[in-house]
Design a protein around this motif. Sequence first.
Motif, mmCIF file in Angstrom:
data_model
loop_
_atom_site.group_PDB
_atom_site.id
_atom_site.type_symbol
_atom_site.label_atom_id
_atom_site.label_comp_id
_atom_site.label_asym_id
_atom_site.label_seq_id
_atom_site.Cartn_x
_atom_site.Cartn_y
_atom_site.Cartn_z
ATOM 1 N N ASN A 170 42.373 48.615 26.992
ATOM 2 C CA ASN A 170 43.199 49.608 27.691
ATOM 3 C C ASN A 170 42.342 50.736 28.251
ATOM 4 N N SER A 198 40.508 49.478 31.262
ATOM 5 C CA SER A 198 41.426 49.355 32.396
ATOM 6 C C SER A 198 41.713 50.717 33.019
ATOM 7 N N ARG A 236 38.666 51.821 34.900
ATOM 8 C CA ARG A 236 38.566 51.118 36.188
ATOM 9 C C ARG A 236 39.533 51.709 37.200
ATOM 10 N N ASP A 237 40.772 52.014 36.758
ATOM 11 C CA ASP A 237 41.751 52.607 37.693
ATOM 12 C C ASP A 237 41.278 53.968 38.184
ATOM 13 N N PHE A 294 38.403 43.609 31.504
ATOM 14 C CA PHE A 294 39.838 43.869 31.534
ATOM 15 C C PHE A 294 40.288 44.467 30.208
#
Length: 443
Positions: A87, A90, A93-94, A443
């Motif tokens: 998480n 992720s 990355r966002d 991921f």
Amino acid sequence: MRRGLTLKIHAFLERRFPERRVFLKSDSDTRFIRLSSETQILAAVGTTLFVSWAIVATAIVLMDSIGSGNFRDQARRDQQVYQERLNALSQERDRRVEEALAAQDRFNAALGQISTMQSELLASETRKRELETGIDVIQSNLRQTMNEREILRRTVLDLREKTAPDSPEQLLAATAPEQLDFLTTALAETAAERDQILSDARSALAERDDLELELQLAAQRNDQIFRQLEEAMAISVEPLTKMFSSAGLPPDRILEQVRRGYNGEGGPLEPLSLSTRGTPPTPDEARANGLLHQMSQLNLYRIAAERAPFSTPVNLGQVRQSSGFGYRRDPKTGGRRLHKGFDFAGGTGTDIFSTADGVVTHAGWQSGYGRLVTIQHAFGIETRYAHNSNIRVKVGQRVSRGDHIADMGSTGRSTGTHLHYEVRVNGKPVNPMIYIKAARNVF
């Protein structure tokens, strides 16, 4: 001598374990069982061995149970930490993607400002040339007028000396000072206009210097924006390249295949073309084109990652890994046999998810597999989900990564409730954990 030793041993055992008789009485008869010393010793030794074995076995079972419980707790904690790490990655990355998009917007705004300043600079240069040309013309006219004035002054003096007082020449000479005053006034106005033009020229030069300074500052801001974008692209693209390489999927070939089959909205980003004269791109344009190429590559990576089985078919916090890929002892026959997938044990009805985008090619019973779901993905990859208790998709249905496709069960050739998960590339089974581990840090 031997008989005497035997008698002594027998006498010793008689003292320690005297002979006993167990009477069995019925209504019509009475019987007894004679228990000799040797029989009592054998019974005592057997009872002691049995009790010892029971104690040791119980201790082993309890230790194994405690150890298994600790292992499951540790595995559950590791899975929770792993999920939290996923998480966090992720979200990171966002954030990187948002920073890249914001930097791209700032870069586009900076390009617009540079274009405006370049237009203003060109206009300033044009105005400067016009002012310099005007100054040259005025100075030339001024010199010519001053020469004419000097020639006229000399001519008047000559006429005064050579002509009579009432002659026409003398009258002309009398009116010459007025003409000279007019010329002097005109020269003064011309000189004032020249000074004004010089002042305007200096203002234009100062404005040009300010514009050049603004261009330098804009270039520095652009360079900073470029560096931020390049760092963001490197951080985003490098893990994806490593992920595909670790999974045995050549990145260049995969991206080319995705690029040829791309039919979504938007499409790959095109290079900038800011010149219509056919001149080579500037360094900024070249860097911008490189960033656009990396953004296009990142977009293609995103599409490819959704089409390859990098996800897990179950929630790892709800299952345990019961059997891996490779040769093992067959649980049914006991012989050595290749296990072509990976087993996840869990409760009946546990949700099973598609690990990548694809099309369902089988959804029903198959010998050995029980209730089976087969999904065909891109790049020649096929995934299989076996022993299900319930199937939630149909043949021909298009699914996306993370879609709920079945429920865990124990149908077919199975010894307990679990999911048998297979990955096949061009029909050949491969270890599914290659893909799952490759995506572990992405991921």
